[in-house]
Enzyme design. Structure first.
Site, PDB file in Angstrom:
ATOM      1  N   SER A  50      -0.183   0.690   4.628  1.00 24.63           N
ATOM      2  CA  SER A  50       1.031   0.174   3.974  1.00 24.63           C
ATOM      3  C   SER A  50       0.805  -0.434   2.598  1.00 24.63           C
ATOM      4  O   SER A  50       1.776  -0.753   1.917  1.00 24.63           O
ATOM      5  CB  SER A  50       1.707  -0.856   4.870  1.00 24.63           C
ATOM      6  OG  SER A  50       2.444  -0.193   5.860  1.00 24.63           O
ATOM      7  N   LYS A  53       2.504   1.266  -0.128  1.00 23.75           N
ATOM      8  CA  LYS A  53       3.939   1.030  -0.381  1.00 23.75           C
ATOM      9  C   LYS A  53       4.149   0.331  -1.726  1.00 23.75           C
ATOM     10  O   LYS A  53       5.201   0.460  -2.340  1.00 23.75           O
ATOM     11  CB  LYS A  53       4.545   0.234   0.786  1.00 23.75           C
ATOM     12  CG  LYS A  53       4.568   1.047   2.101  1.00 23.75           C
ATOM     13  CD  LYS A  53       5.068   0.237   3.293  1.00 23.75           C
ATOM     14  CE  LYS A  53       5.405   1.061   4.516  1.00 23.75           C
ATOM     15  NZ  LYS A  53       4.439   1.287   5.527  1.00 23.75           N
ATOM     16  N   TYR A 227       4.902  -8.163   6.523  1.00 20.39           N
ATOM     17  CA  TYR A 227       5.749  -7.956   7.693  1.00 20.39           C
ATOM     18  C   TYR A 227       6.416  -9.290   8.072  1.00 20.39           C
ATOM     19  O   TYR A 227       6.829 -10.041   7.189  1.00 20.39           O
ATOM     20  CB  TYR A 227       4.932  -7.372   8.865  1.00 20.39           C
ATOM     21  CG  TYR A 227       3.954  -6.299   8.459  1.00 20.39           C
ATOM     22  CD1 TYR A 227       4.410  -5.116   7.873  1.00 20.39           C
ATOM     23  CD2 TYR A 227       2.588  -6.443   8.646  1.00 20.39           C
ATOM     24  CE1 TYR A 227       3.518  -4.126   7.504  1.00 20.39           C
ATOM     25  CE2 TYR A 227       1.701  -5.442   8.275  1.00 20.39           C
ATOM     26  CZ  TYR A 227       2.173  -4.294   7.698  1.00 20.39           C
ATOM     27  OH  TYR A 227       1.288  -3.317   7.326  1.00 20.39           O
ATOM     28  N   VAL A 245      -2.139  -1.736   8.061  1.00 26.56           N
ATOM     29  CA  VAL A 245      -2.743  -1.800   9.396  1.00 26.56           C
ATOM     30  C   VAL A 245      -4.173  -1.263   9.445  1.00 26.56           C
ATOM     31  O   VAL A 245      -4.837  -1.380  10.467  1.00 26.56           O
ATOM     32  CB  VAL A 245      -1.885  -1.102  10.489  1.00 26.56           C
ATOM     33  CG1 VAL A 245      -0.599  -1.838  10.744  1.00 26.56           C
ATOM     34  CG2 VAL A 245      -1.642   0.350  10.149  1.00 26.56           C
TER      35      VAL A 245
HETATM   36  N1  GLU Z   1       1.091   4.482   8.964  1.00 26.03           N
HETATM   37  C1  GLU Z   1       1.608   3.275   9.518  1.00 26.03           C
HETATM   38  C2  GLU Z   1       2.971   3.525  10.078  1.00 26.03           C
HETATM   39  O1  GLU Z   1       3.783   4.086   9.383  1.00 26.03           O
HETATM   40  C3  GLU Z   1       1.634   2.227   8.447  1.00 26.03           C
HETATM   41  C4  GLU Z   1       1.754   0.925   9.049  1.00 26.03           C
HETATM   42  C5  GLU Z   1       1.304  -0.194   8.160  1.00 26.03           C
HETATM   43  O2  GLU Z   1       0.237  -0.188   7.540  1.00 26.03           O
HETATM   44  O3  GLU Z   1       2.109  -1.121   8.108  1.00 26.03           O
HETATM   45  O4  GLU Z   1       3.259   3.192  11.181  1.00 26.03           O
END
Ligand code: GLU
Length: 295
Positions: A50, A53, A227, A245
């Site tokens: 993430s 992002k 989060y 994650v």
């Molecule tokens: N590939 C993970 C998902 O989309 C990313 C989650 C993350 O790093 O928050 O579930």
């Protein structure tokens, strides 16, 4: 790390993440003067997940500017990264670009102008340029595993499509999203790539974003980057940051440093347990905080 009672739990939803040794730990700090301080496994590439992002948001803002905010909010969600509940009451508009639903919309925005292959290529070129390192790659094994197990993300995308907030083909949007998640970078590469957020949006004299945009991306990282743990991260560390994650965290001390830490064991909210602890110790020792009075 000394003083740590446990290391957290490695993400287990896909085999390539589940098999990463929990003992890994790396840290890299790039100072405003360009000097780099690295420790532990700082040169080893890991799945940034993430954290991508942040780079996707930057590209989407570059493509459509503030219009992006018509399709995704910039409020903390208070929910898990992959939660679907708010989308029902909020008509398919995700709370922010750093939860999965928001990042999927960001990918859809990028695909408004590009084919998936082009968007993935653009992302790869972008992080390579930011980091000054052409060896950065996408781990196709991770991308495939994300695709094979991404039922929740598939649900999120279809749900938003039903609300009219995904315009492209769900499969193509998700394929792009999964490839972004599968970017593999080391702490050094990640800290280098974050340099544009610590200054006025420039790297090596080259403008990446305006200073105003850099500050605003930092603001979203500060409020939404961890989060449903974002408030706690802001309280304990006091710097904009984004976690993934895979156990990585990118944090920014504006005007001072870009910091990347990696330790794959996660806490309950899905953030690197030792990574957060390490950042907490770093800011305690250095006094780095966006809340530090200056001048
Ligand atoms: N590939 C993970 C998902 O989309 C990313 C989650 C993350 O790093 O928050 O579930």
């Amino acid at each position: 790390m000394r003083g740590a009672e446990h290391r957290g739990t490695v993400a287990s939803y896909i085999p390539p993440l589940a098999s990463v040794p929990v003992a890994k730990f790396g840290l890299a700090v790039v100072m405003a003067d360009g000097s780099v301080h690295a420790a532990g496994d700082a040169e080893e590439a890991f799945s940034i997940q993430s954290i991508s992002k942040v780079f996707a948001l930057t590209l989407a803002l570059g493509a459509v500017g503030d219009q992006l905010w018509n399709r995704v909010g910039r409020e903390p969600s208070g929910s898990a990264f992959n939660s679907i509940v708010q989308l029902e009451t909020e008509h398919g508009i995700p709370r922010n670009p750093f939860i999965n639903a928001g990042a999927i919309v960001v990918c859809d925005v990028l695909l408004g102008r590009l084919q998936p292959r082009e968007a993935i290529g653009q992302m790869l070129r972008f992080v390579r340029e930011l980091a000054g390192d052409d060896t950065i790659s996408i781990d196709e094994i991770v991308a495939r595993a994300e695709q094979e197990t991404g039922f929740r993300n598939i649900a999120l995308a279809n749900y938003m499509r039903a609300f009219g907030n995904i315009h492209g083909e769900v499969d193509l949007v998700l394929g792009t999203y999964f490839h972004f998640c599968a970017l593999a970078m080391s702490c050094r590469q990640l800290a280098m790539a974050g340099r544009f957020l610590m200054g006025d949006g420039r790297v090596d004299g080259h403008r990446v974003v305006t200073g105003k945009r850099a500050r605003r991306i930092n603001a979203v990282m500060m409020s939404c980057g961890h989060y449903d743990n974002s408030g706690d991260f802001a309280y304990r560390i006091g710097l904009p940051g984004k976690s993934g994650v895979g156990g990585g965290i990118l944090a920014v001390a504006p005007g001072i440093a870009s910091i990347a830490v990696w330790s794959p064991g996660l806490n309950e909210a899905g953030n690197s347990h030792l990574g957060q602890m390490a950042l907490e110790r770093l800011v305690q020792r250095t006094g780095w905080s966006v809340f530090e009075p200056r001048g």
